[in-house]
Structure formats: C-alpha cells, structure tokens
Design a protein around this motif. Structure first.
Motif, mmCIF file in Angstrom:
data_model
loop_
_atom_site.group_PDB
_atom_site.id
_atom_site.type_symbol
_atom_site.label_atom_id
_atom_site.label_comp_id
_atom_site.label_asym_id
_atom_site.label_seq_id
_atom_site.Cartn_x
_atom_site.Cartn_y
_atom_site.Cartn_z
ATOM 1 N N ASP A 217 37.773 47.915 49.555
ATOM 2 C CA ASP A 217 36.435 48.107 49.258
ATOM 3 C C ASP A 217 35.414 48.503 50.148
ATOM 4 O O ASP A 217 34.248 49.005 50.133
ATOM 5 N N ARG A 246 42.831 51.961 45.832
ATOM 6 C CA ARG A 246 41.659 51.635 44.875
ATOM 7 C C ARG A 246 41.201 53.139 44.421
ATOM 8 O O ARG A 246 41.088 54.108 45.324
ATOM 9 N N ASP A 248 38.186 54.593 42.270
ATOM 10 C CA ASP A 248 36.900 54.172 41.511
ATOM 11 C C ASP A 248 36.959 54.804 39.906
ATOM 12 O O ASP A 248 37.774 55.722 39.589
ATOM 13 N N ALA A 249 36.206 54.027 39.139
ATOM 14 C CA ALA A 249 36.290 54.329 37.706
ATOM 15 C C ALA A 249 35.778 55.930 37.574
ATOM 16 O O ALA A 249 35.000 56.509 38.128
ATOM 17 N N GLU A 268 44.501 45.823 38.632
ATOM 18 C CA GLU A 268 43.494 45.751 37.677
ATOM 19 C C GLU A 268 43.081 47.229 37.257
ATOM 20 O O GLU A 268 43.483 48.325 37.840
ATOM 21 N N GLY A 269 42.535 47.175 36.017
ATOM 22 C CA GLY A 269 42.107 48.464 35.650
ATOM 23 C C GLY A 269 42.933 49.161 34.716
ATOM 24 O O GLY A 269 44.035 48.532 34.412
ATOM 25 N N LYS A 283 47.795 49.968 32.358
ATOM 26 C CA LYS A 283 46.943 49.376 32.323
ATOM 27 C C LYS A 283 47.416 48.082 32.999
ATOM 28 O O LYS A 283 48.684 47.995 33.455
ATOM 29 N N ARG A 284 46.593 47.106 33.227
ATOM 30 C CA ARG A 284 46.777 45.996 34.114
ATOM 31 C C ARG A 284 48.263 45.421 33.679
ATOM 32 O O ARG A 284 48.562 45.027 32.596
ATOM 33 N N GLU A 303 36.009 53.170 32.457
ATOM 34 C CA GLU A 303 35.412 51.761 32.286
ATOM 35 C C GLU A 303 35.303 51.025 33.532
ATOM 36 O O GLU A 303 34.286 50.349 33.720
ATOM 37 N N GLN A 304 36.224 51.105 34.367
ATOM 38 C CA GLN A 304 36.204 50.020 35.472
ATOM 39 C C GLN A 304 37.281 50.821 36.793
ATOM 40 O O GLN A 304 38.113 51.823 36.623
ATOM 41 N N THR A 305 37.008 50.162 37.876
ATOM 42 C CA THR A 305 37.675 50.598 39.068
ATOM 43 C C THR A 305 39.180 50.048 38.677
ATOM 44 O O THR A 305 39.315 48.756 38.352
ATOM 45 N N TYR A 307 43.042 49.345 40.560
ATOM 46 C CA TYR A 307 43.447 48.856 41.828
ATOM 47 C C TYR A 307 45.249 48.842 41.620
ATOM 48 O O TYR A 307 45.513 48.492 40.718
#
Length: 337
Positions: A217, A246, A248-249, A268-269, A283-284, A303-305, A307
């Motif tokens: 981050d 990482r 980003d969305a 995540e994400g 997905k996660r 929708e989201q970042t 990882y």
C-alpha cells in the motif's frame, strides 16, 4: 560378452527405404538404443511446451469437502490431512510441472505429527485462529495471510487450539523429486518435537501479512508486486520463491510471459486473469496456476482493491540459468565463456 547382430538387411533392398529404416529401428531397439533424429523436434522444441495447463480451484467448492475430511479422517490416519491441487493434465504431485500445492486442515486439539523432509515448504494461512506450527524447536502462531516457511530437513509439526478449523495453502517443490529421486523423510519418535513459543514478528521464517500489505500500500501506482525475501535480500529458498501483488480496483497488471510457473491465491477482492487468451475469474480464497511460458495479465474488478499471493519456481530457474521473460535482451541469455 554381448555381440552385435550382423543379420543382413532384407534382400532385394538396393537403397535406403522405409523397410530398411524400420529394420534399423528394430535393431537399435534390440540394443536398448533409440535414434535421436526420430525425436529431435520433440526433445528440442523451439520454445517451452509445458504439460500442465491453466486451472482454477474454487475455494467455496472445495472447502466443504476438506471439512468433511476433517470429520471422517483422523489425524492418525492421515498424518497430514491435505487435499492436493492436481493439475487436470497431470497426476499428483503436479500442480504445475515444477510446483505442488495443497490445502491442509487441522481441527481443534489435533496435532499433525512431527517429521522432516528434503522438500522445502512455504505455507500461506487462509483461515482460522489458534493454529500453530513448530519448526525445529520454535513454535509459531498462525495468522491469516501470513507466510510461514519450513526449510529443508527441519523438524516440524502443526497443531490447533480453540474452536474451528485451521486451513492453509501448502507450496512445496515435490515435483523435483520425481525427476531427482533423492527425497528423504524421517518421522520423529514422539508426536511433537520439543519447542518453545517465539515472537512471530521477529522470526526469520515468518512473513506477516500486515507488513506485506503495508509495503504494498505504500507504493504508488495501480499495480504493485513485492517478493518475499530474507533479511539479506535473497529468495526464501533455492527452489521456490514467493510474492504478493496489489491491484487497485478496476486496474490491471502488465502482460507477462516467463519461463517460470506460478500458483496464485486470492487474498482479498475479485477479478480475472487472461491466460493465453482465455479468461479465468476469481475471488477471495480461490487458487489458480499459470504454467511456464503462458502469457497472462491480471485484472481487478471495480468494486475493491485485489490482493494476490503467489509462489513460483523462479529461484530454481534462475540458479540453473533457465529463467527467461519475454522481451529480455538476447545478449543476457548467452552464457559467457
């Protein structure tokens, strides 16, 4: 002493023909030899041609079966209660042609008994609390997202306190020992190897997710990758290495084509990866593999970042001089002499 057959060629054959070629091949087979010219293109392809294929393992589909195994298969029956992630184009232990991956489960108050082996292992903790691994006398707490190493020939056992399951992703270099039959395993005389608790944050074999996420981050840009490295900057082992990314969305990674293969896990994400032109959504919790020399690019949903955790065979390939990435300068591939 063995003598070479002088059986004459078929009569009436005046020149090299199919009959003569077949006769020669038969004679070579009788002496446990084969002609290289008949397999030259197969043994010397113009570019890598891995047997493994891209594949994704859906965590929400596999997890219920893993938990069911926890009910049916005791720790004594299993020694290690693991569901192997087997590539559809290969048999176990191949997740890719050079990497093994599996989902391991330890239930409350269980102990996966102490043993040690030549294979190197790195473990990504997926879910649970109260779990621990003891590596050569040092007991380490398991926390979601952490990467924990089991170096070669270190005594280790796993356990679980409290309620609920403890699940993690194993990554090992087991396929190497299909090609190099030099693997050793030894079981300890008791269930657990004597161990003391250690501070996870200072252990050289633990990479906390909190630190890796903070490092990701802290970097600017829509896509960031960071390798898991020892304090001296070297890879975590000579055979396997790891990294985290990482995205980003709504963003995407560079396109990559490399000779190393990799196994990815979604921390995540959600998003998708295009591998050799085919899209694989994730997905996660999902885990997917990218074989050697497959062109790929990662995309995060809006929708989201996202990882991602990855382990790969890059350290081994680099040590052997086999690593290559598309676009690399040709002169860098030449071994000096």
């Amino acid at each position: 002493m063995e003598t070479i057959s002088n059986t004459p060629a078929p009569s009436g054959v005046k020149s090299v023909s199919e009959d003569v070629s077949n006769y020669l091949l038969t004679e070579l087979e009788n002496h446990h030899t084969k002609p290289l010219w008949a397999q030259m293109s197969k043994l010397n392809p113009p570019q890598p041609n891995p047997t493994a294929i891209p594949h994704i393992w859906r965590y929400e589909s596999i997890r219920p079966h893993l938990l069911r195994a926890g009910e049916l298969i005791t720790e004594k029956q299993a020694e290690r209660r693991v569901i192997m992630l087997v590539n559809p184009a290969r048999n176990a232990p191949f997740t890719t042609d050079t990497i093994y991956a599996g989902l391991q489960l330890v239930m409350p108050n269980e102990t996966a008994p102490a043993h040690r082996h030549t294979a190197f292992a790195m473990r990504f903790i997926i879910e649970g609390s109260g779990g621990f691994t003891a590596v050569h006398g040092r007991r380490i707490k398991m926390t979601r997202g952490d990467v924990i190493l089991t170096p070669t020939w270190n005594w280790h056992d796993h356990g679980k306190d409290g309620s609920g399951p403890m699940i993690w992703l194993d990554g090992l270099d087991l396929p190497n020992f299909v090609h190099f039959p030099v693997h050793f395993v030894e079981h300890y005389q008791r269930q657990r190897y004597p161990a003391v608790d250690v501070d996870t944050s200072t252990s050289p074999i633990v990479f906390p997710w909190s630190k890796m996420k903070a490092a990701l981050d802290a970097e600017e840009g829509p896509w960031v990758m960071k390798r898991y490295l020892k304090n001296d900057g070297s890879e975590v082992s000579r055979t396997l290495g790891g990294a985290a990314e990482r995205l980003d969305a709504g963003q995407f990674s560079p396109t990559v084509q490399e000779s190393s293969s990799s196994v990815y896990h979604v921390v995540e994400g959600s998003g998708y990866t295009i591998i050799n032109g085919e899209s694989y959504t994730w997905k996660r919790g999902d885990t997917y593999c990218i074989p050697a020399w497959h062109k790929y690019r990662q995309f995060a949903d809006v929708e989201q970042t996202a990882y991602l955790y990855r382990f790969d065979d890059k350290p081994m390939l680099k040590a052997l001089g086999f690593y290559r990435i598309q676009g690399q300068c040709d002169s860098s591939l030449v071994t000096p002499h």
